[in-house]
Enzyme design. Structure first.
Site, PDB file in Angstrom:
ATOM      1  CD  GLN A  38     -17.539 -10.863   1.227  1.00 24.69           C
ATOM      2  OE1 GLN A  38     -18.254 -11.826   0.666  1.00 24.69           O
ATOM      3  NE2 GLN A  38     -16.478 -10.641   1.003  1.00 24.69           N
ATOM      4  CB  SER A  39     -17.575  -8.741   6.363  1.00 28.67           C
ATOM      5  OG  SER A  39     -17.125  -8.636   7.419  1.00 28.67           O
ATOM      6  CE1 TYR A  43     -22.180  -3.360   6.888  1.00 23.18           C
ATOM      7  CE2 TYR A  43     -22.122  -2.773   9.314  1.00 23.18           C
ATOM      8  CZ  TYR A  43     -22.530  -3.494   8.249  1.00 23.18           C
ATOM      9  OH  TYR A  43     -23.814  -4.559   8.308  1.00 23.18           O
ATOM     10  N   GLY A  44     -17.237   0.710   5.162  1.00 22.90           N
ATOM     11  CA  GLY A  44     -16.344   1.567   4.778  1.00 22.90           C
ATOM     12  C   GLY A  44     -15.346   1.181   3.841  1.00 22.90           C
ATOM     13  CB  THR A  46      -9.884  -2.324   1.355  1.00 22.38           C
ATOM     14  OG1 THR A  46     -10.630  -3.680   0.734  1.00 22.38           O
ATOM     15  CG2 THR A  46      -8.437  -2.827   1.775  1.00 22.38           C
ATOM     16  CE  LYS A  56      -0.230   4.114   4.508  1.00 22.56           C
ATOM     17  NZ  LYS A  56      -0.498   2.684   4.203  1.00 22.56           N
ATOM     18  CB  ILE A 175       2.111  -4.457   0.416  1.00 24.07           C
ATOM     19  CG1 ILE A 175       1.088  -3.872  -0.255  1.00 24.07           C
ATOM     20  CG2 ILE A 175       1.583  -5.112   1.815  1.00 24.07           C
ATOM     21  CD1 ILE A 175      -0.207  -4.551  -0.351  1.00 24.07           C
ATOM     22  CB  ALA A 176       7.388  -6.575   0.772  1.00 25.61           C
ATOM     23  CG  HIS A 439      12.722  29.110   7.984  1.00 21.05           C
ATOM     24  ND1 HIS A 439      13.538  28.314   7.428  1.00 21.05           N
ATOM     25  CD2 HIS A 439      13.268  29.523   9.016  1.00 21.05           C
ATOM     26  CE1 HIS A 439      14.683  28.149   8.119  1.00 21.05           C
ATOM     27  NE2 HIS A 439      14.556  28.834   9.177  1.00 21.05           N
TER      28      HIS A 439
END
Length: 454
Positions: A38-39, A43-44, A46, A56, A175-176, A439
């Protein structure tokens, strides 16, 4: 722009991870595919536009000490490039067409699409339909919330170019906490208002306490067992007032230059007119599916967050694998054989988990061995100057197999995949204990953690 046909072998509604991967794959197999989004800004899906990737990116830059405004600019450049790449991944196939518009079912095989650019309605028919519309934030009914100009969701907050001096977060979930950690590192004064009486109630107390200690060390104020009563908008250039009361009934106020609402997510089915196709929903509004991700209408499937499964991009990708195995020569795969889904919460340091927690293992009747390791004891953590955190493992005392693992430490989002792989292979814990790792690395922490299993 490609011509839009009236009939397709497959119609995919929504450009999320599972849907876009399925669209490209089916098109490469010779199916005529339409993917409706719709937008053009989505594209791609969320993940790359408003969730995993941009957040991130911002978290990484916060850890590097970059200014917030510069980080927002870099985030926008990254998501724009990924958005175009994802569009091309589907639309450059000669058998696939991306249609930008809002989809609505007319019948179980027919979908009307209102095109975004012209507002024209077109009718598409498809032999098979895959719904991949995701989820959206829940907006609670709080007095004054709709009138405030300082209320944001996770989507809209990361679109702001100015760092909020005082950020109030309503909610205490993953999320918070991720946003609290990130904005505190950029320099915001952060307050979390959590209605739960217990911090991270689903986690073992030692691990939850370790996460809280990390957040508090960043200057984050955490209020538990509170209810937000109202938001009093200032209406000017100053700050809104968030009014809440404690469990004891005391009225409190906190000033906010931005308010993040992070009170959960709900399926995004708005305007789809699912009833026209006869599609069943569960009590929470998610599309009900069987182990093959089929709805009650056999030629319609639901992929990703909208089907009520774990809300992770990589789970949506696994949904694609389940669909793929039904049509092509792949090993059969269903929800029934999906297990051990790991997750990472990208606080700094990240918090990652797979399998059972200690309290869950005990509730299931396992006889267990438990070991913990302070992150500060790992040499690599000392080199990185990231010594906060705690590592924990749960082992079946009868079989020596790993039942679960929780890691709060640098690079835990990578380490947890190693533990998950060992669990899927049904290795004894001694394999991780005795493997020779490079190491200095964070992986060496697994030597020491599992050596503590007695």
């Amino acid at each position: 722009m490609k011509s839009i046909h009236s009939s397709y072998d497959a119609l995919i509604i929504g450009f999320g991870k599972g849907g876009k991967t399925l669209a490209a794959y089916l098109a490469n197999q010779g199916w005529r595919v339409a993917l409706v989004e719709q937008s053009p800004l989505m594209y791609g899906g969320t993940c790359i536009n408003i969730a995993c990737i941009p957040t991130k990116s911002l978290i990484h830059n916060a850890e590097l000490g970059k200014p917030y405004t510069e980080s927002i600019h870099e985030k926008d450049q990254l998501t724009a490039a990924l958005r175009q790449r994802n569009f091309n991944m589907v639309d450059q196939s000669p058998n696939a067409t991306v249609i930008t518009g809002k989809a609505s079912f007319v019948s179980s095989h027919q979908v009307s699409v209102r095109l975004t650019d012209t507002q024209e309605d077109i009718l598409i028919e498809a032999e098979r339909i895959f719904i991949n519309t995701g989820a959206k934030p829940i907006i609670p009914a709080i007095s004054g919330l709709q009138q405030s100009q300082r209320v944001f969701t996770s989507t809209t907050l990361i679109g702001q170019t100015q760092l909020p001096a005082r950020l109030v977060i309503i909610g205490g979930g993953y999320i918070a906490l991720e946003f609290a950690s990130m904005y505190a590192q950029y320099g915001s004064k952060v307050t979390i208002l959590d209605r739960s009486t217990q911090f991270l109630p689903n986690e073992d107390r030692d691990m939850a306490d370790a996460v809280m200690a990390v957040l508090v060390s960043k200057g984050i104020r955490i209020e538990q067992a509170v209810n937000v009563d109202e938001i009093i908008p200032d209406g000017g250039d100053r700050q809104d007032t968030v009014v809440y009361h404690t469990q004891a009934g005391d009225r409190q106020e906190v000033q906010a230059s931005a308010i993040l609402v992070a009170t959960g997510r709900q399926p995004y089915t708005e305007g789809l007119n699912l009833s026209a196709a006869g599609i069943d929903l569960d009590a929470k509004g998610y599309i009900r599916v069987n182990e093959y991700l089929q709805t009650n209408v056999p030629h319609i499937w639901a992929i990703g967050d909208v089907n009520g499964g774990p809300q992770f991009t990589y789970v949506s990708l696994d949904d694609y694998r389940i669909i793929r195995s039904q049509f092509f020569n792949y090993k059969p795969h269903t929800l029934l054989d999906r297990n051990l889904v790991a997750f990472s919460l990208f606080t700094s340091p990240p918090f990652s988990h797979v399998g059972l927690r200690e309290q869950e293992a005990l509730a299931k009747g396992y006889l267990i061995k438990v070991a913990t390791l302070p992150a500060a004891s790992i040499t690599r953590a000392q080199i990185l100057n990231e010594t906060e955190g705690l590592l924990k493992c749960i082992v079946d005392a009868d079989t020596d197999q790993i039942l679960g693992c929780t890691l709060l430490c640098a690079n835990s989002s990578e380490l947890i995949n190693l533990v998950q792989l060992a669990m899927r292979a049904r290795f004894d814990y001694t394999v991780l204990r005795d493997t020779i790792y490079t190491h200095p690395s964070m992986s060496e922490g697994l030597n020491d953690l599992f050596a503590r299993v007695l």
